[in-house]
Enzyme design. Structure first.
Site, PDB file in Angstrom:
ATOM      1  N   GLY A 174      52.126  10.344  30.242  1.00  0.00           N
ATOM      2  CA  GLY A 174      51.327  11.552  30.013  1.00  0.00           C
ATOM      3  C   GLY A 174      52.228  12.721  30.164  1.00  0.00           C
ATOM      4  O   GLY A 174      53.515  12.671  29.995  1.00  0.00           O
ATOM      5  N   ASN A 175      51.735  14.174  30.101  1.00  0.00           N
ATOM      6  CA  ASN A 175      52.534  15.285  30.116  1.00  0.00           C
ATOM      7  C   ASN A 175      51.784  16.157  30.927  1.00  0.00           C
ATOM      8  O   ASN A 175      50.869  16.108  31.450  1.00  0.00           O
ATOM      9  CB  ASN A 175      52.823  15.651  28.629  1.00  0.00           C
ATOM     10  CG  ASN A 175      51.505  15.913  27.801  1.00  0.00           C
ATOM     11  OD1 ASN A 175      50.696  16.977  28.384  1.00  0.00           O
ATOM     12  ND2 ASN A 175      51.252  15.241  26.754  1.00  0.00           N
TER      13      ASN A 175
END
Ligand code: CTP
Length: 428
Positions: A225-226
Site C-alpha cells: 500500500g501507500n
C-alpha cells in the site's frame, strides 16, 4: 467528538486564519441544534471567538447555559435583551462571519423575506460579512418548492447555503436534509472566511473523483500500500458537491473521513477494482479527477492462505506484475471516442526531486507523458503532504505552464483546482 475533516484534524489552527476572528453562530430550532455545541468547539479550538445567537425555539433543544459555557459569551435570543448595548445592530456589525447551523426551513423563509423579528434575523440583516447557512430538515421540506425558492433567493444574495448531507433523519427515515458533520461545517465556513466562495458553477455537471491509496494483497493478511490519506480527494468531492456537481467518489484506503455531502461513495481496495469502477462510469462524466494514489505494481500471485515465516512458503521475494495505468487508459478512451471528447481529465503527481530532476521537472514530464488536461503536483518529500490538513503545490497544463498553489487547507487547494477545471470547461 472525533475531529476528522476533509480539510484536516485534529482541530488544526489554520495559519491562513490564524488571526482570531469574530464568528456569530446562529442556531435554529431543530433536533440537530445539539451539534451546534461541537461547531462552537471547532471554531474556538482554532482560536476564533464565537457568539452564539439561538432562536427562541432552539433553546427547546439546547439550553442557553450550555452555549454560554462553551463560548464564554452571553447568549440571548430577542432584540429587547440588553437594549442599551444595541445588540440587534452591534452583533451583526462586528461579525467577521455568520454561520447558521442548523438552519430550519422556517428560518430560511424568514431570512429570504428579510425579517428582523429576533436577534438572529436582525443580525443577518445588519451583517455585511460572509454568511454561511447549513440547512437541516426532512427531505420533503428540503425539496419543497417554497424552500427551493428561498435557497435560490439567499444564494442570489451571496449567502452560502450548504448542501445538506444524506442519511438518517430525526425519525426512522433517511434522505437528503441531514446536518453535515460539525467538522465539515467548520471547515467549509473557514473556506469562506479565507475568501473562497462556493459558487454554483458546477451545477448539472457529473464529476468522478478518486481518492486514497490502493492495496494489493500479498496474502489474506498483508498487502502492498501507500501513505495516501484520501483527504485531498475527499476535499475535492466536498467542494465540487457544494458547487452543485453530481459527485461520484471512488475511495480506496483512506483515513476516517466524513462523507462529502450529496456525493455517492464507492469503496474499492485494489487498482484493478478501481479500474473496473471507473470503466463503467467514465463515459457519463463531464470531469474526472484522479487524486487516488494507485499502486503501479501488484504481487503476481496472491497467496490463498497466510504465509508463514517458518514454513516452506515463506517468501524470499515478491514477484510483481504491473497494474493498468488507469489515467493513461482514460486518455486513450477519450481519443478513441469511448469517453466524450469534452470530458476534462485531471491527474495528480506526488513527487520527490532526485538526480534526474526537480519535483517540477518530473511533473512537467508526467503531464506530457500522460496527456491529461491538468496535473496537480505536490512535493511529498519528507512526509510533507500525506495525512496533513494542508497542502500546496503547482497546477500544470499540457503546454508546460505552471501556476503555484499556495499553502492552504486541502479545501482551499480543492477550490483553486476546481476554478481551473471550470475555466478549462468554459474554454471547450
Ligand atoms: N495513476 C493511474 N494508474 C496507475 C498509476 C497512477 O491512473 N496505475 C494515476 C494517478 O491517480 C495520478 C497519476 O496517474 O493521477 C500519476 O500517478 P503517479 O503514481 O504519480 O504516476 P506514475 O505514472 O505511476 O509515475 P511514477 O510512479 O513513475 O512517478
Amino acid at each position: 467528538m472525533t475531529s476528522t475533516s476533509p480539510s484536516g484534524s485534529p482541530a488544526p489552527r489554520d495559519s491562513a486564519n490564524a488571526r482570531s476572528r469574530k464568528i456569530v453562530l446562529g442556531v435554529a430550532g431543530g433536533v440537530a441544534a445539539y451539534k451546534a455545541c461541537h461547531i462552537v468547539r471547532g471554531f474556538t479550538e482554532r482560536g476564533h471567538s464565537v457568539r452564539v445567537v439561538p432562536t427562541e425555539s432552539a433553546l427547546n433543544f439546547v439550553g442557553a447555559a450550555t452555549f454560554e459555557a462553551l463560548s464564554g459569551q452571553h447568549v440571548s435570543t430577542g432584540v429587547f435583551d440588553r437594549v442599551h448595548e444595541v445588540q440587534h445592530v452591534r452583533v451583526g456589525q462586528e461579525a467577521d462571519l455568520v454561520v447558521i447551523a442548523p438552519a430550519t426551513a422556517d428560518l430560511m423563509a424568514r431570512l429570504a423575506a428579510g425579517r428582523a423579528d429576533d436577534l438572529l434575523t436582525a443580525t443577518c440583516l445588519v451583517a455585511s460579512c460572509p454568511v454561511v447557512v447549513a440547512p437541516a430538515m426532512h427531505t420533503e421540506m428540503w425539496n419543497h418548492r417554497a424552500t427551493r425558492a428561498n435557497v435560490a433567493t439567499l444564494r442570489d444574495r451571496g449567502v452560502t447555503v450548504l448542501e445538506p448531507a444524506h442519511g438518517r433523519l430525526t425519525g426512522p427515515d433517511t434522505g437528503a436534509g441531514r446536518l453535515p458533520d460539525p467538522e465539515q461545517i467548520v471547515a467549509l465556513s473557514l473556506l469562506r472566511l479565507a475568501g473562497r466562495d462556493l459558487p454554483q458553477d458546477l451545477s448539472g455537471r457529473r464529476v468522478l473523483i478518486t481518492a486514497g491509496g490502493t492495496r494489493e494483497s500479498i496474502d489474506p493478511v498483508r498487502y502492498l500500500g501507500n501513505h495516501s490519506s484520501g483527504r485531498q480527494g475527499f476535499a475535492l468531492a466536498e467542494v465540487a458537491a457544494q458547487r452543485g456537481a453530481e459527485v461520484t467518489l471512488i475511495a480506496g484506503a483512506t483515513d476516517e473521513l466524513p462523507i462529502p455531502c450529496g456525493a455517492e461513495v464507492i469503496r474499492i481496495s485494489s487498482a484493478r477494482e478501481l479500474a473496473k469502477e471507473i470503466d463503467c462510469r467514465a463515459a457519463d462524466q463531464d470531469i474526472i479527477i484522479m487524486a487516488a494514489a494507485v499502486a503501479d505494481y501488484r504481487p503476481t500471485v496472491t497467496a490463498p492462505a497466510k504465509l508463514k515465516k517458518t514454513s516452506e512458503s515463506a517468501p524470499t521475494g515478491i514477484e510483481l506484475t504491473e497494474n493498468p495505468d488507469i489515467l493513461a487508459g482514460l486518455i486513450a478512451a477519450r481519443r478513441e471516442g469511448r469517453v466524450p471528447e469534452d470530458t476534462v481529465i485531471v491527474g495528480f503527481a506526488a513527487e520527490t526531486g532526485d538526480d534526474s530532476g526537480s519535483v517540477l521537472d518530473h511533473a512537467i514530464r508526467k503531464i506530457r507523458r500522460k496527456g491529461c488536461d491538468l496535473l496537480m503536483c505536490n512535493d511529498v518529500g519528507s512526509g510533507k503532504v500525506f495525512g496533513r490538513s494542508r497542502n500546496r503545490g503547482w497546477l500544470i497544463t499540457p503546454d508546460g505552464s505552471v501556476v503555484e498553489v499556495p499553502d492552504g487547507t486541502k479545501l482551499e487547494v480543492a477550490s483553486l483546482l476546481l476554478d481551473s477545471v471550470v475555466q478549462i470547461t468554459a474554454e471547450r
